[in-house]
Motif scaffolding. Sequence first.
Motif, PDB file in Angstrom:
ATOM      1  N   LYS A   1      56.521  58.452  76.629  1.00 50.13           N
ATOM      2  CA  LYS A   1      57.103  59.862  76.732  1.00 50.13           C
ATOM      3  C   LYS A   1      57.511  59.869  75.366  1.00 50.13           C
ATOM      4  O   LYS A   1      58.138  58.990  74.633  1.00 50.13           O
ATOM      5  N   GLU A   2      57.547  61.264  74.863  1.00 46.57           N
ATOM      6  CA  GLU A   2      57.793  61.632  73.555  1.00 46.57           C
ATOM      7  C   GLU A   2      58.693  62.759  73.481  1.00 46.57           C
ATOM      8  O   GLU A   2      58.788  63.484  74.309  1.00 46.57           O
ATOM      9  N   THR A   3      59.537  62.841  72.571  1.00 48.97           N
ATOM     10  CA  THR A   3      60.608  63.853  72.252  1.00 48.97           C
ATOM     11  C   THR A   3      60.233  64.591  70.814  1.00 48.97           C
ATOM     12  O   THR A   3      60.939  65.889  70.920  1.00 48.97           O
ATOM     13  N   ASN A   4      59.438  64.113  70.164  1.00 53.99           N
ATOM     14  CA  ASN A   4      59.216  64.718  68.971  1.00 53.99           C
ATOM     15  C   ASN A   4      58.375  65.907  69.090  1.00 53.99           C
ATOM     16  O   ASN A   4      57.295  65.753  69.772  1.00 53.99           O
ATOM     17  N   LYS A   5      58.794  67.161  68.548  1.00 52.50           N
ATOM     18  CA  LYS A   5      57.943  68.525  69.120  1.00 52.50           C
ATOM     19  C   LYS A   5      56.815  68.602  68.466  1.00 52.50           C
ATOM     20  O   LYS A   5      55.988  69.089  69.101  1.00 52.50           O
ATOM     21  N   TRP A   6      56.575  67.877  67.447  1.00 48.82           N
ATOM     22  CA  TRP A   6      55.373  67.802  66.591  1.00 48.82           C
ATOM     23  C   TRP A   6      54.272  67.122  67.378  1.00 48.82           C
ATOM     24  O   TRP A   6      53.072  67.609  67.492  1.00 48.82           O
ATOM     25  N   LYS A   7      54.851  65.854  67.703  1.00 43.92           N
ATOM     26  CA  LYS A   7      53.900  65.019  68.702  1.00 43.92           C
ATOM     27  C   LYS A   7      53.437  65.761  69.965  1.00 43.92           C
ATOM     28  O   LYS A   7      52.504  65.660  70.125  1.00 43.92           O
ATOM     29  N   ILE A   8      54.423  66.519  70.508  1.00 44.36           N
ATOM     30  CA  ILE A   8      54.116  66.936  71.667  1.00 44.36           C
ATOM     31  C   ILE A   8      53.133  68.152  71.673  1.00 44.36           C
ATOM     32  O   ILE A   8      52.407  68.368  72.408  1.00 44.36           O
ATOM     33  N   ARG A   9      53.355  68.918  70.435  1.00 45.36           N
ATOM     34  CA  ARG A   9      52.511  70.010  70.272  1.00 45.36           C
ATOM     35  C   ARG A   9      50.995  69.633  70.003  1.00 45.36           C
ATOM     36  O   ARG A   9      50.055  70.194  70.552  1.00 45.36           O
ATOM     37  N   LEU A  10      50.887  68.511  69.227  1.00 45.84           N
ATOM     38  CA  LEU A  10      49.622  67.772  68.884  1.00 45.84           C
ATOM     39  C   LEU A  10      49.084  67.338  70.501  1.00 45.84           C
ATOM     40  O   LEU A  10      47.719  67.667  70.587  1.00 45.84           O
ATOM     41  N   GLN A  11      49.904  66.534  71.377  1.00 46.58           N
ATOM     42  CA  GLN A  11      49.424  66.358  72.649  1.00 46.58           C
ATOM     43  C   GLN A  11      48.888  67.292  73.160  1.00 46.58           C
ATOM     44  O   GLN A  11      47.796  67.016  74.186  1.00 46.58           O
ATOM     45  N   LEU A  12      49.405  68.749  73.365  1.00 51.73           N
ATOM     46  CA  LEU A  12      49.095  69.752  73.907  1.00 51.73           C
ATOM     47  C   LEU A  12      47.555  70.029  73.456  1.00 51.73           C
ATOM     48  O   LEU A  12      46.790  70.796  74.554  1.00 51.73           O
ATOM     49  N   THR A  13      47.067  69.987  72.476  1.00 47.39           N
ATOM     50  CA  THR A  13      46.007  70.242  71.790  1.00 47.39           C
ATOM     51  C   THR A  13      44.606  69.388  72.150  1.00 47.39           C
ATOM     52  O   THR A  13      43.306  69.587  71.850  1.00 47.39           O
ATOM     53  N   LYS A  14      45.119  68.160  72.799  1.00 46.67           N
ATOM     54  CA  LYS A  14      44.169  67.312  73.184  1.00 46.67           C
ATOM     55  C   LYS A  14      43.076  66.826  72.078  1.00 46.67           C
ATOM     56  O   LYS A  14      42.213  66.932  72.314  1.00 46.67           O
ATOM     57  N   PRO A  15      43.616  66.235  71.046  1.00 51.31           N
ATOM     58  CA  PRO A  15      42.573  65.888  69.837  1.00 51.31           C
ATOM     59  C   PRO A  15      41.419  65.071  70.264  1.00 51.31           C
ATOM     60  O   PRO A  15      40.378  65.099  69.798  1.00 51.31           O
ATOM     61  N   VAL A  16      41.564  64.190  71.416  1.00 51.47           N
ATOM     62  CA  VAL A  16      40.400  63.545  71.933  1.00 51.47           C
ATOM     63  C   VAL A  16      39.368  64.302  72.427  1.00 51.47           C
ATOM     64  O   VAL A  16      38.147  63.922  72.350  1.00 51.47           O
ATOM     65  N   THR A  17      39.566  65.903  72.686  1.00 47.73           N
ATOM     66  CA  THR A  17      38.363  66.739  72.656  1.00 47.73           C
ATOM     67  C   THR A  17      37.753  67.400  71.611  1.00 47.73           C
ATOM     68  O   THR A  17      36.770  68.254  71.744  1.00 47.73           O
ATOM     69  N   TRP A  18      38.229  66.941  70.408  1.00 55.55           N
ATOM     70  CA  TRP A  18      37.861  67.901  69.219  1.00 55.55           C
ATOM     71  C   TRP A  18      36.465  67.107  68.777  1.00 55.55           C
ATOM     72  O   TRP A  18      35.738  68.017  68.431  1.00 55.55           O
ATOM     73  N   PRO A  19      36.135  65.961  68.981  1.00 54.18           N
ATOM     74  CA  PRO A  19      35.010  65.547  68.178  1.00 54.18           C
ATOM     75  C   PRO A  19      33.575  66.208  68.811  1.00 54.18           C
ATOM     76  O   PRO A  19      32.739  66.306  67.788  1.00 54.18           O
ATOM     77  N   PRO A  20      33.658  66.400  69.982  1.00 53.25           N
ATOM     78  CA  PRO A  20      32.256  67.163  70.315  1.00 53.25           C
ATOM     79  C   PRO A  20      31.825  68.322  69.603  1.00 53.25           C
ATOM     80  O   PRO A  20      30.782  68.796  69.346  1.00 53.25           O
ATOM     81  N   LEU A  21      33.161  69.069  69.497  1.00 49.30           N
ATOM     82  CA  LEU A  21      32.970  70.568  68.637  1.00 49.30           C
ATOM     83  C   LEU A  21      32.694  70.238  67.254  1.00 49.30           C
ATOM     84  O   LEU A  21      32.022  71.156  66.709  1.00 49.30           O
ATOM     85  N   VAL A  22      33.464  69.361  66.826  1.00 56.28           N
ATOM     86  CA  VAL A  22      33.083  69.097  65.259  1.00 56.28           C
ATOM     87  C   VAL A  22      31.840  68.543  65.006  1.00 56.28           C
ATOM     88  O   VAL A  22      31.055  69.130  64.108  1.00 56.28           O
ATOM     89  N   LEU A  23      31.203  67.780  65.923  1.00 58.81           N
ATOM     90  CA  LEU A  23      29.906  67.301  65.761  1.00 58.81           C
ATOM     91  C   LEU A  23      28.784  68.571  66.004  1.00 58.81           C
ATOM     92  O   LEU A  23      27.741  68.564  65.896  1.00 58.81           O
ATOM     93  N   GLY A  24      29.244  69.353  66.921  1.00 59.41           N
ATOM     94  CA  GLY A  24      28.700  70.452  67.513  1.00 59.41           C
ATOM     95  C   GLY A  24      28.257  71.306  66.247  1.00 59.41           C
ATOM     96  O   GLY A  24      27.107  71.587  65.899  1.00 59.41           O
ATOM     97  N   VAL A  25      29.002  71.395  65.385  1.00 62.93           N
ATOM     98  CA  VAL A  25      29.019  72.057  64.035  1.00 62.93           C
ATOM     99  C   VAL A  25      27.969  71.528  63.052  1.00 62.93           C
ATOM    100  O   VAL A  25      27.054  72.228  62.453  1.00 62.93           O
ATOM    101  N   VAL A  26      28.010  70.039  63.033  1.00 60.54           N
ATOM    102  CA  VAL A  26      27.178  69.281  62.481  1.00 60.54           C
ATOM    103  C   VAL A  26      25.540  69.626  62.896  1.00 60.54           C
ATOM    104  O   VAL A  26      24.568  69.746  62.182  1.00 60.54           O
ATOM    105  N   CYS A  27      25.424  69.886  64.262  1.00 62.39           N
ATOM    106  CA  CYS A  27      24.299  69.752  64.894  1.00 62.39           C
ATOM    107  C   CYS A  27      23.723  71.303  64.509  1.00 62.39           C
ATOM    108  O   CYS A  27      22.513  71.478  64.115  1.00 62.39           O
ATOM    109  N   GLY A  28      24.418  72.339  64.299  1.00 57.47           N
ATOM    110  CA  GLY A  28      24.057  73.547  64.179  1.00 57.47           C
ATOM    111  C   GLY A  28      23.733  73.803  62.701  1.00 57.47           C
ATOM    112  O   GLY A  28      22.763  74.312  62.318  1.00 57.47           O
ATOM    113  N   ALA A  29      24.365  73.062  61.869  1.00 57.76           N
ATOM    114  CA  ALA A  29      24.157  73.000  60.470  1.00 57.76           C
ATOM    115  C   ALA A  29      22.692  72.298  60.134  1.00 57.76           C
ATOM    116  O   ALA A  29      21.957  72.710  59.538  1.00 57.76           O
ATOM    117  N   ALA A  30      22.573  71.128  61.007  1.00 55.59           N
ATOM    118  CA  ALA A  30      21.333  70.644  60.893  1.00 55.59           C
ATOM    119  C   ALA A  30      20.247  71.573  61.149  1.00 55.59           C
ATOM    120  O   ALA A  30      18.884  71.508  60.657  1.00 55.59           O
TER     121      ALA A  30
END
Length: 375
Positions: free
Chosen positions: A80-109
């Motif tokens: 449980k977190e009360t820090n608003k910036w940490k809560i905002r980050l939680q809402l964006t679910k950073p765990v879901t970013w890597p496939p998108l980031v690596l998808g860009v790498v695939c397109g570039a390749a």
Amino acid sequence: MASVLNSALSLNLSNFKRKRVRTQYLVSPLSLSLSRRRVTMGAAETDANEAKPQAPDKAPDSGGGGSSFNQLLGIKGAAKETNKWKIRLQLTKPVTWPPLVLGVVCGAAASGNFDWTLEDVAKSIVCMLMSGPLLTGYTQTINDYYDREIDAINEPYRPIPSGVISENEVITQIWILLLGGLGLAGLLDVWAGHDFPIVFYLALGGSLVSYIYSAPPLKLKQNGWIGNYALGASYISLPWWAGQALFGTLTPDIIVLTLLYSIAGLGIAIVNDFKSIEGDRLLGLQSLPVAFGAETAKWICVGAIDITQISVAGYLLGAGKPYHALALLGLIIPQVFFQFQYFLKDPVKYDVKYQASAQPFLVLGLLVTALATSH
């Protein structure tokens, strides 16, 4: 895009008062007062309690206390977190970013035009920032916003239903992430010297898909097949297209191949449906675990992931790329292992472990495919 979203959100407010139990909330940041939101949330909490009186009031975890690391990643077992910036980050679910980031790498390749120069590296990093933290963050935040009634049943400890962040703050975050992502897309087109702003239109189209996936009246996620495929295509096809369009030419064969590969993304999307079975059933959402039952849905899930990759390996073999085909088959083996080790045993209990263990191999398989199809 902003006007389209504002209009869609405002139009649906006319139906707001007539429905006490609804499949979704609709909110306009310009017209909805704080008092109405409180009344609505109170009604939703009452209905949720009537449907499921003993809903958990904290995130499940194995150690008795939530994890701060899990909180920052936006996954189960979060502290449980009360820090608003940490809560905002939680809402964006950073765990879901890597496939998108690596998808860009695939397109570039796949473009065949990426060089390890400072300029190309900088372009790719900006494209990754657009695809991952900004537009994926927008997608996850708007999904949580429109899922708050379901989360009040399934995961009432999440930031929005628990009340640790206000709805106005969430709406502000949605707009900042959306406009930031679209702004970077336009910048990339100018940087690449495009006559037609293809990266911007890809970003705009993906943002629209994200909106209609989560929001009424279309709310694609109400249909397990259409919604999960739309989500899978957004995670596999769109970042690849953006990366390839940025450094080269987006060709029809790549569009077809990545759309077919997105069937594996459909399977990945199903994984996230198991934790929401109770709320989806009560609110009439036809996710595949609800429509077919958990036992059948988990086999549909792994079948979509494995058969798609095996088919792509067959395509590469037929295209005269035997080593790439063998490499892709080799990357499927550990995914199957982790499916039996975790997901097929208990898709609710082991969903995070399964995704963390198996998805890196799926993403590496995408990179192998991109290298094999390099123009």
